[in-house]
Design a protein around this motif. Sequence first.
Motif, PDB file in Angstrom:
ATOM      1  N   VAL A 269     -21.845   6.777  35.618  1.00  0.00           N
ATOM      2  CA  VAL A 269     -23.253   6.411  35.678  1.00  0.00           C
ATOM      3  C   VAL A 269     -23.951   7.123  36.830  1.00  0.00           C
ATOM      4  O   VAL A 269     -25.089   7.567  36.718  1.00  0.00           O
ATOM      5  CB  VAL A 269     -23.385   4.875  35.819  1.00  0.00           C
ATOM      6  N   PRO A 291     -27.596   1.918  40.440  1.00  0.00           N
ATOM      7  CA  PRO A 291     -27.646   2.269  39.018  1.00  0.00           C
ATOM      8  C   PRO A 291     -29.065   2.194  38.457  1.00  0.00           C
ATOM      9  O   PRO A 291     -29.934   1.545  39.033  1.00  0.00           O
ATOM     10  CB  PRO A 291     -26.755   1.205  38.372  1.00  0.00           C
ATOM     11  N   ARG A 293     -30.865   2.407  34.295  1.00  0.00           N
ATOM     12  CA  ARG A 293     -30.735   1.604  33.075  1.00  0.00           C
ATOM     13  C   ARG A 293     -29.263   1.495  32.676  1.00  0.00           C
ATOM     14  O   ARG A 293     -28.846   0.503  32.090  1.00  0.00           O
ATOM     15  CB  ARG A 293     -31.561   2.200  31.943  1.00  0.00           C
ATOM     16  N   GLU A 294     -28.512   2.527  32.991  1.00  0.00           N
ATOM     17  CA  GLU A 294     -27.063   2.450  32.807  1.00  0.00           C
ATOM     18  C   GLU A 294     -26.466   1.882  34.089  1.00  0.00           C
ATOM     19  O   GLU A 294     -26.700   2.401  35.177  1.00  0.00           O
ATOM     20  CB  GLU A 294     -26.498   3.827  32.481  1.00  0.00           C
ATOM     21  N   THR A 297     -19.629   1.851  34.422  1.00  0.00           N
ATOM     22  CA  THR A 297     -18.775   2.818  33.727  1.00  0.00           C
ATOM     23  C   THR A 297     -17.374   2.241  33.583  1.00  0.00           C
ATOM     24  O   THR A 297     -16.876   1.581  34.496  1.00  0.00           O
ATOM     25  CB  THR A 297     -18.682   4.146  34.508  1.00  0.00           C
ATOM     26  N   GLN A 307     -16.814   5.529  29.471  1.00  0.00           N
ATOM     27  CA  GLN A 307     -17.840   4.903  28.644  1.00  0.00           C
ATOM     28  C   GLN A 307     -18.844   4.226  29.555  1.00  0.00           C
ATOM     29  O   GLN A 307     -18.467   3.496  30.477  1.00  0.00           O
ATOM     30  CB  GLN A 307     -17.238   3.876  27.690  1.00  0.00           C
ATOM     31  N   ARG A 308     -20.130   4.474  29.313  1.00  0.00           N
ATOM     32  CA  ARG A 308     -21.185   3.880  30.125  1.00  0.00           C
ATOM     33  C   ARG A 308     -21.749   2.649  29.422  1.00  0.00           C
ATOM     34  O   ARG A 308     -21.830   2.610  28.200  1.00  0.00           O
ATOM     35  CB  ARG A 308     -22.321   4.878  30.356  1.00  0.00           C
ATOM     36  N   TYR A 309     -22.167   1.671  30.224  1.00  0.00           N
ATOM     37  CA  TYR A 309     -22.785   0.453  29.690  1.00  0.00           C
ATOM     38  C   TYR A 309     -24.172   0.279  30.301  1.00  0.00           C
ATOM     39  O   TYR A 309     -24.368   0.530  31.495  1.00  0.00           O
ATOM     40  CB  TYR A 309     -21.918  -0.767  29.996  1.00  0.00           C
ATOM     41  N   SER A 310     -25.116  -0.194  29.480  1.00  0.00           N
ATOM     42  CA  SER A 310     -26.510  -0.278  29.915  1.00  0.00           C
ATOM     43  C   SER A 310     -27.154  -1.557  29.374  1.00  0.00           C
ATOM     44  O   SER A 310     -26.470  -2.453  28.867  1.00  0.00           O
ATOM     45  CB  SER A 310     -27.281   0.939  29.388  1.00  0.00           C
ATOM     46  N   ARG A 312     -28.667  -1.747  26.755  1.00  0.00           N
ATOM     47  CA  ARG A 312     -28.402  -1.792  25.307  1.00  0.00           C
ATOM     48  C   ARG A 312     -27.182  -2.653  24.981  1.00  0.00           C
ATOM     49  O   ARG A 312     -27.038  -3.150  23.873  1.00  0.00           O
ATOM     50  CB  ARG A 312     -28.187  -0.378  24.765  1.00  0.00           C
ATOM     51  N   ASP A 313     -26.311  -2.825  25.988  1.00  0.00           N
ATOM     52  CA  ASP A 313     -25.107  -3.633  25.805  1.00  0.00           C
ATOM     53  C   ASP A 313     -25.268  -5.048  26.364  1.00  0.00           C
ATOM     54  O   ASP A 313     -24.292  -5.813  26.411  1.00  0.00           O
ATOM     55  CB  ASP A 313     -23.921  -2.952  26.499  1.00  0.00           C
ATOM     56  N   PRO A 317     -30.790  -3.911  33.632  1.00  0.00           N
ATOM     57  CA  PRO A 317     -30.877  -2.586  34.259  1.00  0.00           C
ATOM     58  C   PRO A 317     -31.154  -2.692  35.753  1.00  0.00           C
ATOM     59  O   PRO A 317     -31.613  -3.717  36.243  1.00  0.00           O
ATOM     60  CB  PRO A 317     -32.044  -1.931  33.518  1.00  0.00           C
TER      61      PRO A 317
END
Length: 335
Positions: A269, A291, A293-294, A297, A307-310, A312-313, A317
Amino acid sequence: YQVQPLPSGRDLIFVLGFDREGRLWVGHESWLIVFKPLPAASVALVDSSRKGNGRPWRQLQRGGGPDGPVSTPAFPGDARQYKTTARAFCQSSAGRFWIGTEHGLIEFDGHRFRRFTTAHGLNSSSVETRELVEDRDGNLWIGLVGAGVMRLVRNGFVTYAAGDGLDQDTVGSIISGPAGEWYVFSSGWRVNRPEELSDGMRFTSVRLNLPSRITDSMWRSFRRVIRDRSGEWWVGTPEGLYRFPRTERVEQLARVAPKAHYTARDGLVDDDVTYLFEDSRGDLWIATFAPGREVLTRWDRARDKFQRYSDRDGLRPFNAVFCFGEDAAGQVWIG
Protein backbone atom coordinates in the motif's frame (compact mmCIF):
# COMPACT_ATOMS: atom_id res chain seq x y z
CA TYR A 1 -16.53 -1.63 14.56
CA GLN A 2 -16.44 1.31 16.93
CA VAL A 3 -15.07 0.62 20.41
CA GLN A 4 -15.08 3.77 22.58
CA PRO A 5 -14.84 6.89 20.39
CA LEU A 6 -13.57 10.09 21.98
CA PRO A 7 -15.53 13.33 21.42
CA SER A 8 -13.12 14.08 18.56
CA GLY A 9 -14.15 10.83 16.87
CA ARG A 10 -10.76 9.20 17.43
CA ASP A 11 -11.01 5.55 18.50
CA LEU A 12 -7.43 4.33 18.82
CA ILE A 13 -6.58 0.67 19.56
CA PHE A 14 -2.97 0.08 20.66
CA VAL A 15 -2.91 -3.69 21.20
CA LEU A 16 -5.06 -6.82 20.81
CA GLY A 17 -4.66 -10.21 22.49
CA PHE A 18 -6.59 -13.46 22.90
CA ASP A 19 -6.57 -15.62 26.02
CA ARG A 20 -7.17 -19.38 26.24
CA GLU A 21 -10.83 -18.83 27.08
CA GLY A 22 -11.29 -17.18 23.68
CA ARG A 23 -11.75 -13.68 25.10
CA LEU A 24 -10.38 -10.74 23.13
CA TRP A 25 -8.46 -8.15 25.18
CA VAL A 26 -8.56 -4.70 23.60
CA GLY A 27 -6.06 -2.03 24.65
CA HIS A 28 -7.93 1.19 23.82
CA GLU A 29 -6.26 4.55 24.40
CA SER A 30 -8.76 5.29 27.18
CA TRP A 31 -9.79 1.89 28.55
CA LEU A 32 -9.09 -1.81 28.68
CA ILE A 33 -12.01 -3.77 27.27
CA VAL A 34 -12.42 -7.56 27.27
CA PHE A 35 -15.18 -9.42 25.44
CA LYS A 36 -16.19 -12.83 24.17
CA PRO A 37 -16.67 -12.58 20.40
CA LEU A 38 -19.94 -13.66 18.88
CA PRO A 39 -19.90 -16.85 16.77
CA ALA A 40 -18.47 -16.47 13.29
CA ALA A 41 -21.93 -17.03 11.76
CA SER A 42 -23.25 -13.96 13.60
CA VAL A 43 -20.29 -11.84 12.53
CA ALA A 44 -20.81 -12.81 8.89
CA LEU A 45 -24.26 -11.16 8.97
CA VAL A 46 -22.90 -7.71 9.88
CA ASP A 47 -23.91 -5.14 7.25
CA SER A 48 -20.70 -3.53 5.97
CA SER A 49 -22.72 -0.48 4.84
CA ARG A 50 -22.76 0.64 8.49
CA LYS A 51 -19.16 1.73 7.96
CA GLY A 52 -17.98 0.53 11.36
CA ASN A 53 -20.66 2.31 13.41
CA GLY A 54 -21.69 -0.87 15.24
CA ARG A 55 -19.85 -2.45 18.15
CA PRO A 56 -18.53 -6.03 18.32
CA TRP A 57 -20.50 -6.92 21.48
CA ARG A 58 -24.12 -6.89 22.61
CA GLN A 59 -23.59 -5.35 26.04
CA LEU A 60 -20.78 -3.58 27.87
CA GLN A 61 -20.55 -3.43 31.67
CA ARG A 62 -18.02 -2.08 34.15
CA GLY A 63 -15.50 -4.72 35.18
CA GLY A 64 -13.42 -2.97 37.87
CA GLY A 65 -9.65 -2.51 38.06
CA PRO A 66 -6.86 -1.54 37.91
CA ASP A 67 -6.15 -3.26 41.25
CA GLY A 68 -8.45 -5.68 43.05
CA PRO A 69 -11.35 -8.04 42.19
CA VAL A 70 -12.73 -7.81 38.66
CA SER A 71 -15.54 -9.45 36.70
CA THR A 72 -15.05 -11.02 33.27
CA PRO A 73 -17.35 -11.62 30.27
CA ALA A 74 -19.56 -14.65 30.80
CA PHE A 75 -21.06 -15.41 27.37
CA PRO A 76 -20.59 -14.54 23.65
CA GLY A 77 -21.46 -10.92 23.05
CA ASP A 78 -20.73 -9.92 26.66
CA ALA A 79 -18.01 -7.30 27.36
CA ARG A 80 -16.35 -5.64 30.36
CA GLN A 81 -14.60 -2.27 30.63
CA TYR A 82 -11.74 -1.72 33.12
CA LYS A 83 -10.26 1.47 34.57
CA THR A 84 -6.84 1.11 33.01
CA THR A 85 -5.15 1.30 29.63
CA ALA A 86 -3.02 -1.44 28.04
CA ARG A 87 -0.03 -1.56 25.71
CA ALA A 88 1.03 -5.24 25.82
CA PHE A 89 -0.43 -8.67 26.66
CA CYS A 90 0.94 -12.13 27.46
CA GLN A 91 -0.70 -15.26 28.90
CA SER A 92 1.73 -17.45 30.79
CA SER A 93 1.92 -21.24 30.66
CA ALA A 94 0.47 -21.21 34.20
CA GLY A 95 -2.59 -19.35 32.92
CA ARG A 96 -1.80 -15.90 34.34
CA PHE A 97 -2.63 -13.03 31.99
CA TRP A 98 -0.14 -10.16 32.07
CA ILE A 99 -0.95 -6.61 30.98
CA GLY A 100 1.65 -3.93 30.26
CA THR A 101 0.36 -0.41 30.90
CA GLU A 102 1.56 3.19 31.13
CA HIS A 103 1.39 2.88 34.91
CA GLY A 104 2.87 -0.51 35.66
CA LEU A 105 2.49 -4.23 35.04
CA ILE A 106 -0.82 -5.95 35.88
CA GLU A 107 -1.23 -9.64 36.70
CA PHE A 108 -4.68 -11.22 36.21
CA ASP A 109 -5.16 -14.57 37.96
CA GLY A 110 -8.70 -15.17 36.70
CA HIS A 111 -10.37 -13.26 39.52
CA ARG A 112 -8.48 -10.07 40.31
CA PHE A 113 -5.94 -7.57 38.97
CA ARG A 114 -2.68 -7.04 40.84
CA ARG A 115 -0.54 -4.07 39.78
CA PHE A 116 3.28 -3.95 39.97
CA THR A 117 5.05 -0.58 39.83
CA THR A 118 8.45 0.89 40.72
CA ALA A 119 7.50 0.31 44.34
CA HIS A 120 7.67 -3.45 43.63
CA GLY A 121 11.02 -3.33 41.79
CA LEU A 122 10.20 -2.22 38.23
CA ASN A 123 12.80 0.19 36.81
CA SER A 124 10.03 2.13 35.13
CA SER A 125 6.26 2.00 35.39
CA SER A 126 5.92 2.55 31.63
CA VAL A 127 5.52 -0.95 30.12
CA GLU A 128 4.65 0.00 26.56
CA THR A 129 6.81 -2.07 24.20
CA ARG A 130 3.78 -4.00 22.82
CA GLU A 131 5.16 -7.44 23.64
CA LEU A 132 5.61 -9.32 26.88
CA VAL A 133 7.29 -12.70 26.38
CA GLU A 134 7.45 -15.82 28.53
CA ASP A 135 10.57 -17.95 28.16
CA ARG A 136 10.83 -21.74 28.34
CA ASP A 137 11.48 -21.61 32.09
CA GLY A 138 8.26 -19.68 32.77
CA ASN A 139 9.96 -16.32 33.37
CA LEU A 140 8.30 -13.17 32.05
CA TRP A 141 10.44 -10.73 30.02
CA ILE A 142 9.40 -7.09 30.05
CA GLY A 143 10.58 -4.23 27.86
CA LEU A 144 10.58 -0.83 29.58
CA VAL A 145 10.60 2.55 27.90
CA GLY A 146 14.14 3.91 28.22
CA ALA A 147 15.00 1.47 31.03
CA GLY A 148 16.22 -1.70 29.34
CA VAL A 149 14.76 -5.16 29.83
CA MET A 150 13.59 -6.88 33.02
CA ARG A 151 12.91 -10.51 33.81
CA LEU A 152 10.30 -11.49 36.38
CA VAL A 153 11.51 -14.60 38.21
CA ARG A 154 10.17 -16.32 41.32
CA ASN A 155 11.98 -14.05 43.75
CA GLY A 156 11.41 -10.74 41.97
CA PHE A 157 12.63 -8.61 39.07
CA VAL A 158 16.06 -8.79 37.41
CA THR A 159 17.28 -5.89 35.24
CA TYR A 160 19.38 -6.10 32.05
CA ALA A 161 20.93 -3.09 30.35
CA ALA A 162 24.09 -1.99 28.52
CA GLY A 163 26.40 -3.63 31.06
CA ASP A 164 24.94 -7.02 30.08
CA GLY A 165 25.60 -6.47 26.37
CA LEU A 166 22.17 -5.05 25.56
CA ASP A 167 22.85 -2.36 22.98
CA GLN A 168 20.65 0.64 23.76
CA ASP A 169 18.40 0.71 26.83
CA THR A 170 15.53 1.94 24.66
CA VAL A 171 13.71 -1.27 23.76
CA GLY A 172 11.17 -1.40 20.94
CA SER A 173 9.88 -4.97 21.14
CA ILE A 174 10.55 -8.49 22.38
CA ILE A 175 9.62 -11.46 20.20
CA SER A 176 9.93 -15.22 20.26
CA GLY A 177 11.20 -17.20 17.27
CA PRO A 178 9.91 -20.42 15.67
CA ALA A 179 12.16 -22.62 17.84
CA GLY A 180 11.22 -20.94 21.12
CA GLU A 181 14.24 -18.64 21.13
CA TRP A 182 13.65 -14.94 21.59
CA TYR A 183 15.06 -11.55 20.68
CA VAL A 184 15.04 -7.97 21.91
CA PHE A 185 14.89 -5.17 19.34
CA SER A 186 16.29 -1.79 20.34
CA SER A 187 16.84 1.55 18.64
CA GLY A 188 19.45 1.76 15.91
CA TRP A 189 18.02 -1.32 14.15
CA ARG A 190 19.70 -3.57 16.72
CA VAL A 191 18.80 -7.23 17.27
CA ASN A 192 19.81 -8.51 20.72
CA ARG A 193 19.90 -12.25 21.42
CA PRO A 194 20.18 -13.33 25.10
CA GLU A 195 22.18 -16.32 26.24
CA GLU A 196 22.44 -17.80 29.74
CA LEU A 197 26.12 -18.15 30.68
CA SER A 198 27.82 -19.34 33.85
CA ASP A 199 28.22 -15.75 35.07
CA GLY A 200 24.69 -14.68 34.15
CA MET A 201 22.67 -13.51 31.16
CA ARG A 202 24.56 -11.89 28.29
CA PHE A 203 23.25 -10.34 25.09
CA THR A 204 24.77 -10.56 21.63
CA SER A 205 23.86 -7.37 19.74
CA VAL A 206 24.10 -6.66 15.99
CA ARG A 207 22.72 -4.07 13.61
CA LEU A 208 20.58 -5.43 10.82
CA ASN A 209 22.34 -5.17 7.46
CA LEU A 210 20.14 -2.37 6.18
CA PRO A 211 21.37 0.51 3.99
CA SER A 212 23.21 3.08 6.11
CA ARG A 213 20.80 5.79 5.00
CA ILE A 214 18.00 4.10 7.01
CA THR A 215 18.46 5.57 10.48
CA ASP A 216 16.53 6.32 13.67
CA SER A 217 16.44 10.04 12.92
CA MET A 218 12.67 10.05 12.44
CA TRP A 219 10.43 10.33 15.50
CA ARG A 220 9.08 6.84 14.78
CA SER A 221 12.24 5.10 15.94
CA PHE A 222 10.73 1.61 16.28
CA ARG A 223 9.57 -0.50 13.39
CA ARG A 224 8.18 -3.97 13.56
CA VAL A 225 10.62 -6.85 13.04
CA ILE A 226 9.46 -10.46 13.04
CA ARG A 227 10.99 -13.87 12.47
CA ASP A 228 8.50 -16.02 10.59
CA ARG A 229 7.75 -19.73 10.84
CA SER A 230 10.49 -20.59 8.32
CA GLY A 231 13.10 -18.58 10.23
CA GLU A 232 13.21 -15.69 7.77
CA TRP A 233 13.36 -12.10 9.05
CA TRP A 234 10.97 -9.35 7.93
CA VAL A 235 11.81 -5.72 8.71
CA GLY A 236 9.47 -2.76 8.22
CA THR A 237 11.33 0.46 7.35
CA PRO A 238 10.49 3.94 6.01
CA GLU A 239 11.72 2.66 2.63
CA GLY A 240 9.70 -0.52 2.33
CA LEU A 241 9.79 -4.07 3.62
CA TYR A 242 13.11 -5.93 3.82
CA ARG A 243 13.22 -9.73 3.88
CA PHE A 244 16.32 -11.49 5.19
CA PRO A 245 17.04 -15.23 4.79
CA ARG A 246 17.07 -17.67 7.67
CA THR A 247 20.21 -17.41 9.79
CA GLU A 248 21.64 -19.92 12.24
CA ARG A 249 23.19 -17.26 14.47
CA VAL A 250 22.13 -13.69 15.14
CA GLU A 251 25.65 -12.41 14.28
CA GLN A 252 25.01 -13.33 10.64
CA LEU A 253 22.36 -10.61 10.39
CA ALA A 254 25.12 -8.00 10.44
CA ARG A 255 26.53 -9.34 7.13
CA VAL A 256 23.87 -11.28 5.24
CA ALA A 257 22.28 -9.42 2.32
CA PRO A 258 18.49 -9.01 2.20
CA LYS A 259 16.72 -11.71 0.23
CA ALA A 260 14.24 -9.16 -1.12
CA HIS A 261 13.21 -5.52 -0.77
CA TYR A 262 9.51 -4.80 -1.37
CA THR A 263 7.95 -1.38 -1.99
CA ALA A 264 4.70 0.00 -3.39
CA ARG A 265 5.97 -0.98 -6.84
CA ASP A 266 5.81 -4.62 -5.71
CA GLY A 267 2.30 -4.36 -4.27
CA LEU A 268 2.56 -2.67 -0.85
CA VAL A 269 0.00 0.00 0.00
CA ASP A 270 2.87 2.36 0.86
CA ASP A 271 6.64 2.22 1.42
CA ASP A 272 6.47 3.49 5.03
CA VAL A 273 5.94 0.16 6.83
CA THR A 274 5.10 0.21 10.56
CA TYR A 275 3.60 -3.05 11.90
CA LEU A 276 3.77 -6.69 10.78
CA PHE A 277 1.82 -9.79 11.79
CA GLU A 278 2.12 -13.43 10.71
CA ASP A 279 -1.11 -15.41 10.93
CA SER A 280 -1.56 -19.16 11.46
CA ARG A 281 -1.49 -19.74 7.69
CA GLY A 282 1.92 -18.11 7.44
CA ASP A 283 0.55 -15.08 5.60
CA LEU A 284 2.03 -11.70 6.51
CA TRP A 285 -0.16 -8.67 7.28
CA ILE A 286 1.55 -5.33 6.62
CA ALA A 287 0.51 -1.94 8.00
CA THR A 288 1.80 1.45 6.88
CA PHE A 289 2.06 4.85 8.52
CA ALA A 290 -0.19 7.03 6.36
CA PRO A 291 -2.49 4.88 4.20
CA GLY A 292 -4.94 6.32 1.68
CA ARG A 293 -8.04 4.58 0.41
CA GLU A 294 -6.03 1.39 0.42
CA VAL A 295 -5.33 0.62 4.07
CA LEU A 296 -3.69 -2.78 4.42
CA THR A 297 -1.50 -5.29 2.56
CA ARG A 298 -1.34 -9.06 2.96
CA TRP A 299 1.47 -11.21 1.62
CA ASP A 300 -0.02 -14.53 0.54
CA ARG A 301 2.62 -17.15 1.34
CA ALA A 302 1.14 -19.86 -0.91
CA ARG A 303 1.09 -17.61 -3.97
CA ASP A 304 4.03 -15.37 -2.98
CA LYS A 305 1.94 -12.34 -3.91
CA PHE A 306 0.72 -9.16 -2.22
CA GLN A 307 -2.96 -8.28 -1.91
CA ARG A 308 -4.18 -4.81 -0.98
CA TYR A 309 -7.34 -4.08 1.01
CA SER A 310 -9.33 -0.85 0.87
CA ASP A 311 -12.75 0.67 1.54
CA ARG A 312 -14.04 -1.64 -1.19
CA ASP A 313 -13.42 -4.49 1.25
CA GLY A 314 -15.16 -2.76 4.17
CA LEU A 315 -12.19 -0.92 5.72
CA ARG A 316 -12.36 2.75 6.58
CA PRO A 317 -10.01 4.73 4.29
CA PHE A 318 -7.12 6.84 5.64
CA ASN A 319 -7.15 4.75 8.84
CA ALA A 320 -3.75 3.40 9.95
CA VAL A 321 -3.47 -0.07 11.48
CA PHE A 322 -1.81 -0.34 14.92
CA CYS A 323 -2.17 -3.99 15.93
CA PHE A 324 -3.37 -7.47 15.01
CA GLY A 325 -4.72 -10.57 16.71
CA GLU A 326 -6.00 -13.98 15.66
CA ASP A 327 -8.69 -16.08 17.33
CA ALA A 328 -8.95 -19.87 17.60
CA ALA A 329 -11.07 -20.00 14.43
CA GLY A 330 -8.31 -18.35 12.40
CA GLN A 331 -10.09 -15.00 12.07
CA VAL A 332 -7.73 -12.02 12.05
CA TRP A 333 -8.73 -8.98 14.12
CA ILE A 334 -7.23 -5.58 13.29
CA GLY A 335 -7.02 -2.50 15.53
